[in-house]
Design a protein around this motif. Sequence first.
Motif, short mmCIF file in Angstrom:
data_model
loop_
_atom_site.label_atom_id
_atom_site.label_comp_id
_atom_site.label_asym_id
_atom_site.label_seq_id
_atom_site.Cartn_x
_atom_site.Cartn_y
_atom_site.Cartn_z
N TRP A 36 -18.29 -7.64 58.21
CA TRP A 36 -19.87 -7.11 57.76
C TRP A 36 -19.66 -6.74 56.47
O TRP A 36 -18.71 -6.24 55.90
CB TRP A 36 -19.97 -6.03 58.79
CG TRP A 36 -20.59 -6.35 59.83
CD1 TRP A 36 -20.15 -6.37 61.22
CD2 TRP A 36 -22.00 -6.85 60.36
NE1 TRP A 36 -20.88 -6.55 62.35
CE2 TRP A 36 -22.00 -7.22 61.69
CE3 TRP A 36 -23.28 -7.03 59.61
CZ2 TRP A 36 -23.25 -7.60 62.43
CZ3 TRP A 36 -24.10 -7.58 60.28
CH2 TRP A 36 -24.52 -7.69 61.74
N TYR A 37 -20.70 -7.17 55.85
CA TYR A 37 -20.97 -6.96 54.18
C TYR A 37 -22.13 -6.17 54.17
O TYR A 37 -23.07 -6.42 54.90
CB TYR A 37 -20.79 -8.32 53.63
CG TYR A 37 -19.60 -9.21 53.65
CD1 TYR A 37 -19.19 -9.75 54.66
CD2 TYR A 37 -18.56 -8.97 52.58
CE1 TYR A 37 -18.07 -10.39 54.80
CE2 TYR A 37 -17.34 -9.72 52.72
CZ TYR A 37 -17.10 -10.56 53.78
OH TYR A 37 -16.02 -11.46 54.14
N ARG A 38 -22.27 -5.70 52.97
CA ARG A 38 -23.69 -5.15 52.47
C ARG A 38 -23.74 -5.10 51.12
O ARG A 38 -23.04 -5.23 50.22
CB ARG A 38 -23.55 -3.69 53.13
CG ARG A 38 -22.76 -2.80 52.32
CD ARG A 38 -23.05 -1.31 52.90
NE ARG A 38 -22.44 -0.26 52.29
CZ ARG A 38 -22.10 1.12 52.67
NH1 ARG A 38 -22.77 1.15 54.05
NH2 ARG A 38 -21.29 1.83 52.05
N GLN A 39 -25.11 -5.35 50.75
CA GLN A 39 -25.58 -5.57 49.44
C GLN A 39 -26.69 -4.60 49.19
O GLN A 39 -27.71 -4.71 49.73
CB GLN A 39 -25.86 -6.77 49.08
CG GLN A 39 -26.08 -7.02 47.41
CD GLN A 39 -25.93 -8.44 47.11
OE1 GLN A 39 -26.11 -9.44 47.70
NE2 GLN A 39 -25.82 -8.61 45.71
N ALA A 40 -26.54 -3.34 48.32
CA ALA A 40 -27.59 -2.70 47.91
C ALA A 40 -28.24 -3.28 46.75
O ALA A 40 -27.57 -3.81 45.98
CB ALA A 40 -27.12 -1.31 47.73
N PRO A 41 -29.36 -2.80 46.48
CA PRO A 41 -29.93 -3.50 45.24
C PRO A 41 -29.33 -2.88 43.92
O PRO A 41 -28.70 -2.14 43.63
CB PRO A 41 -31.66 -2.57 45.02
CG PRO A 41 -31.76 -2.36 46.46
CD PRO A 41 -30.43 -2.01 47.11
N GLU A 42 -29.05 -4.11 43.06
CA GLU A 42 -28.28 -3.98 41.63
C GLU A 42 -26.88 -3.63 42.02
O GLU A 42 -26.46 -3.36 40.83
CB GLU A 42 -29.08 -3.02 40.86
CG GLU A 42 -30.69 -3.34 40.41
CD GLU A 42 -31.24 -2.46 39.75
OE1 GLU A 42 -30.66 -1.35 39.31
OE2 GLU A 42 -32.53 -2.60 39.20
N LYS A 43 -26.34 -3.85 42.94
CA LYS A 43 -25.09 -3.81 43.19
C LYS A 43 -24.44 -4.92 43.93
O LYS A 43 -25.09 -5.75 44.45
CB LYS A 43 -24.84 -2.86 44.39
CG LYS A 43 -25.28 -1.12 43.65
CD LYS A 43 -24.59 -0.12 44.53
CE LYS A 43 -25.07 1.41 44.06
NZ LYS A 43 -24.49 2.37 44.94
#
Length: 120
Positions: A36-43
């Motif tokens: 599982w991966y995640r991406q927050a705004p501008e990151k």
Amino acid sequence: QVQLVESGGGLVQAGGSLTLSCLVSGSIFRINVMGWYRQAPEKQRELVATIGRGGEVYHGGSVKGRFTISRDNAKNTVYLQMNSLKPEDAAVYYCNTSPVPVRVGGYEYWGRGTQVTVSS
């Protein structure tokens, strides 16, 4: 055909829980470590947790003790149980193979992801 279909995201208050699911093509699921991966705004996208074919798990430092990855080999599905959610956990969550994401036609292939929003 490649299939990575994430679901289960939503809006939750800080301290709450969510369980994410990801349905994976059998040909991919059977032979690979899933993550599982995640991406927050501008990151940048970051790896959250992984699970091997035999159930060996890794959880990143920021989620260790709060998140639990698991897999159901009969259903070609990988899960992420998220407890004690914090506002900084808010992101779009994706599943994919690890350490190298699936490639199709020479490009990394990602599903649509599932949005997790945590209110403070």
